[in-house]
Design a protein around this motif. Structure first.
Motif, PDB file in Angstrom:
ATOM      1  N   ARG A   1       0.833  -1.190   0.000  1.00 25.44           N
ATOM      2  CA  ARG A   1       0.000   0.000   0.000  1.00 25.44           C
ATOM      3  C   ARG A   1       0.876   1.251   0.000  1.00 25.44           C
ATOM      4  O   ARG A   1       1.503   1.610   0.996  1.00 25.44           O
ATOM      5  N   LEU A   2       0.913   1.913  -1.154  1.00 25.37           N
ATOM      6  CA  LEU A   2       1.800   3.057  -1.333  1.00 25.37           C
ATOM      7  C   LEU A   2       1.579   4.125  -0.276  1.00 25.37           C
ATOM      8  O   LEU A   2       2.537   4.736   0.210  1.00 25.37           O
ATOM      9  N   ALA A   3       0.325   4.339   0.104  1.00 30.99           N
ATOM     10  CA  ALA A   3      -0.010   5.445   1.001  1.00 30.99           C
ATOM     11  C   ALA A   3       0.691   5.348   2.352  1.00 30.99           C
ATOM     12  O   ALA A   3       0.821   6.355   3.054  1.00 30.99           O
ATOM     13  N   ALA A   4       1.136   4.177   2.717  1.00 28.82           N
ATOM     14  CA  ALA A   4       1.746   3.975   4.034  1.00 28.82           C
ATOM     15  C   ALA A   4       3.237   4.308   4.061  1.00 28.82           C
ATOM     16  O   ALA A   4       3.860   4.224   5.124  1.00 28.82           O
ATOM     17  N   TYR A   5       3.808   4.702   2.928  1.00 29.89           N
ATOM     18  CA  TYR A   5       5.265   4.837   2.830  1.00 29.89           C
ATOM     19  C   TYR A   5       5.703   6.204   2.320  1.00 29.89           C
ATOM     20  O   TYR A   5       4.995   6.849   1.536  1.00 29.89           O
ATOM     21  N   GLN A   6       6.878   6.611   2.782  1.00 32.23           N
ATOM     22  CA  GLN A   6       7.570   7.748   2.165  1.00 32.23           C
ATOM     23  C   GLN A   6       8.273   7.172   0.921  1.00 32.23           C
ATOM     24  O   GLN A   6       8.822   6.077   0.974  1.00 32.23           O
ATOM     25  N   ILE A   7       8.290   7.930  -0.155  1.00 33.62           N
ATOM     26  CA  ILE A   7       8.846   7.442  -1.416  1.00 33.62           C
ATOM     27  C   ILE A   7       9.946   8.383  -1.883  1.00 33.62           C
ATOM     28  O   ILE A   7       9.763   9.603  -1.913  1.00 33.62           O
ATOM     29  N   THR A   8      11.062   7.782  -2.244  1.00 39.29           N
ATOM     30  CA  THR A   8      12.226   8.545  -2.689  1.00 39.29           C
ATOM     31  C   THR A   8      12.593   8.169  -4.116  1.00 39.29           C
ATOM     32  O   THR A   8      12.622   6.981  -4.459  1.00 39.29           O
ATOM     33  N   TRP A   9      12.876   9.167  -4.912  1.00 36.10           N
ATOM     34  CA  TRP A   9      13.504   8.958  -6.215  1.00 36.10           C
ATOM     35  C   TRP A   9      15.024   8.993  -6.005  1.00 36.10           C
ATOM     36  O   TRP A   9      15.553   9.910  -5.363  1.00 36.10           O
ATOM     37  N   PHE A  10      15.690   7.985  -6.571  1.00 37.32           N
ATOM     38  CA  PHE A  10      17.141   7.940  -6.631  1.00 37.32           C
ATOM     39  C   PHE A  10      17.547   7.952  -8.103  1.00 37.32           C
ATOM     40  O   PHE A  10      16.732   7.691  -8.989  1.00 37.32           O
ATOM     41  N   ARG A  11      18.835   8.216  -8.340  1.00 42.02           N
ATOM     42  CA  ARG A  11      19.335   8.105  -9.702  1.00 42.02           C
ATOM     43  C   ARG A  11      20.785   7.644  -9.662  1.00 42.02           C
ATOM     44  O   ARG A  11      21.482   7.830  -8.665  1.00 42.02           O
ATOM     45  N   GLN A  12      21.201   7.053 -10.783  1.00 37.31           N
ATOM     46  CA  GLN A  12      22.547   6.500 -10.838  1.00 37.31           C
ATOM     47  C   GLN A  12      23.073   6.539 -12.263  1.00 37.31           C
ATOM     48  O   GLN A  12      22.378   6.158 -13.206  1.00 37.31           O
ATOM     49  N   ALA A  13      24.317   7.008 -12.383  1.00 38.74           N
ATOM     50  CA  ALA A  13      25.030   6.947 -13.654  1.00 38.74           C
ATOM     51  C   ALA A  13      25.925   5.712 -13.626  1.00 38.74           C
ATOM     52  O   ALA A  13      26.334   5.256 -12.546  1.00 38.74           O
ATOM     53  N   PRO A  14      26.241   5.160 -14.784  1.00 35.07           N
ATOM     54  CA  PRO A  14      27.095   3.961 -14.827  1.00 35.07           C
ATOM     55  C   PRO A  14      28.403   4.187 -14.090  1.00 35.07           C
ATOM     56  O   PRO A  14      29.087   5.201 -14.276  1.00 35.07           O
ATOM     57  N   GLY A  15      28.730   3.252 -13.201  1.00 37.34           N
ATOM     58  CA  GLY A  15      29.983   3.337 -12.475  1.00 37.34           C
ATOM     59  C   GLY A  15      30.001   4.331 -11.328  1.00 37.34           C
ATOM     60  O   GLY A  15      31.043   4.526 -10.693  1.00 37.34           O
ATOM     61  N   LYS A  16      28.857   4.942 -11.059  1.00 33.46           N
ATOM     62  CA  LYS A  16      28.790   5.947  -9.992  1.00 33.46           C
ATOM     63  C   LYS A  16      27.888   5.438  -8.877  1.00 33.46           C
ATOM     64  O   LYS A  16      27.102   4.512  -9.045  1.00 33.46           O
ATOM     65  N   GLU A  17      28.000   6.111  -7.728  1.00 36.36           N
ATOM     66  CA  GLU A  17      27.107   5.812  -6.595  1.00 36.36           C
ATOM     67  C   GLU A  17      25.683   6.258  -6.915  1.00 36.36           C
ATOM     68  O   GLU A  17      25.473   7.247  -7.617  1.00 36.36           O
TER      69      GLU A  17
ATOM     70  N   THR B   1      -4.192   6.854  -5.101  1.00 41.50           N
ATOM     71  CA  THR B   1      -5.283   6.092  -5.721  1.00 41.50           C
ATOM     72  C   THR B   1      -4.785   5.298  -6.925  1.00 41.50           C
ATOM     73  O   THR B   1      -5.403   4.304  -7.306  1.00 41.50           O
ATOM     74  N   LYS B   2      -3.682   5.748  -7.503  1.00 42.85           N
ATOM     75  CA  LYS B   2      -3.080   5.043  -8.639  1.00 42.85           C
ATOM     76  C   LYS B   2      -1.806   4.310  -8.234  1.00 42.85           C
ATOM     77  O   LYS B   2      -1.088   3.796  -9.097  1.00 42.85           O
ATOM     78  N   SER B   3      -1.500   4.314  -6.942  1.00 41.87           N
ATOM     79  CA  SER B   3      -0.272   3.668  -6.441  1.00 41.87           C
ATOM     80  C   SER B   3       0.960   4.146  -7.212  1.00 41.87           C
ATOM     81  O   SER B   3       1.864   3.359  -7.499  1.00 41.87           O
ATOM     82  N   THR B   4       1.008   5.421  -7.506  1.00 43.67           N
ATOM     83  CA  THR B   4       2.051   5.958  -8.384  1.00 43.67           C
ATOM     84  C   THR B   4       2.637   7.238  -7.805  1.00 43.67           C
ATOM     85  O   THR B   4       1.912   8.079  -7.275  1.00 43.67           O
ATOM     86  N   VAL B   5       3.962   7.336  -7.948  1.00 42.56           N
ATOM     87  CA  VAL B   5       4.697   8.551  -7.616  1.00 42.56           C
ATOM     88  C   VAL B   5       5.292   9.101  -8.903  1.00 42.56           C
ATOM     89  O   VAL B   5       5.764   8.331  -9.754  1.00 42.56           O
ATOM     90  N   TYR B   6       5.259  10.407  -9.038  1.00 40.32           N
ATOM     91  CA  TYR B   6       5.739  11.069 -10.242  1.00 40.32           C
ATOM     92  C   TYR B   6       6.931  11.964  -9.915  1.00 40.32           C
ATOM     93  O   TYR B   6       7.099  12.401  -8.779  1.00 40.32           O
ATOM     94  N   GLN B   7       7.692  12.264 -10.932  1.00 47.77           N
ATOM     95  CA  GLN B   7       8.726  13.284 -10.819  1.00 47.77           C
ATOM     96  C   GLN B   7       8.691  14.118 -12.094  1.00 47.77           C
ATOM     97  O   GLN B   7       8.998  13.608 -13.178  1.00 47.77           O
ATOM     98  N   GLN B   8       8.281  15.351 -11.949  1.00 46.82           N
ATOM     99  CA  GLN B   8       8.313  16.293 -13.058  1.00 46.82           C
ATOM    100  C   GLN B   8       9.681  16.935 -13.075  1.00 46.82           C
ATOM    101  O   GLN B   8      10.118  17.496 -12.060  1.00 46.82           O
ATOM    102  N   MET B   9      10.354  16.854 -14.215  1.00 46.47           N
ATOM    103  CA  MET B   9      11.715  17.358 -14.331  1.00 46.47           C
ATOM    104  C   MET B   9      11.740  18.446 -15.394  1.00 46.47           C
ATOM    105  O   MET B   9      11.440  18.175 -16.563  1.00 46.47           O
ATOM    106  N   ASN B  10      12.063  19.655 -14.983  1.00 51.24           N
ATOM    107  CA  ASN B  10      12.129  20.799 -15.895  1.00 51.24           C
ATOM    108  C   ASN B  10      13.560  21.290 -16.016  1.00 51.24           C
ATOM    109  O   ASN B  10      14.406  20.991 -15.165  1.00 51.24           O
TER     110      ASN B  10
END
Length: 120
Positions: A26-42, A73-82
């Protein structure tokens, strides 16, 4: 688990919205984090949204350009990147944490991620 999507090739200065859909919990019960990674990087944390929708966390590198949001309601987290930059070229992942935001991933929670490529 999460399924991330929406990554594609975009021009520098452009915009893109990526998504991660949660399965099996159940997504609503959790904090959600976006991470990112480049090849060979942390892997680095980018943004986090709490389960109560309090003020999100953003890393300094994306503050003012990225916006995280959630639709439980859609069990979805978004990230708008400008105003995307070439240094935003990375694979993006979601992780959930019941207690803290940004998440402290335990074990190997990673999905396949979604690749964002920013060209000059």
């Amino acid at each position: 688990r999460f399924v991330e999507s929406g990554g594609t090739l975009v021009q520098s200065g452009g915009s893109l919205r990526i998504s991660c859909e949660a399965f099996g919990f159940r997504l609503a019960a959790y904090q959600i984090t976006w991470f990112r990674q480049a090849p060979g990087k942390e892997r680095e944390k980018v943004a986090c949204i709490s389960k109560g929708n309090e003020t999100p966390f953003y890393s300094d590198s994306v503050k003012g350009r990225f916006t995280i949001s959630r639709d439980n309601t859609k069990s979805t987290v978004y990230q708008q990147m400008n105003r995307l930059k070439t240094k935003d070229t990375k694979r993006y992942y979601c992780a959930a944490d019941y207690f803290v935001c940004p998440a402290v991933p335990q074990g190997n929670p990673w999905g396949q991620g979604t690749l964002v490529t920013v060209a000059e």
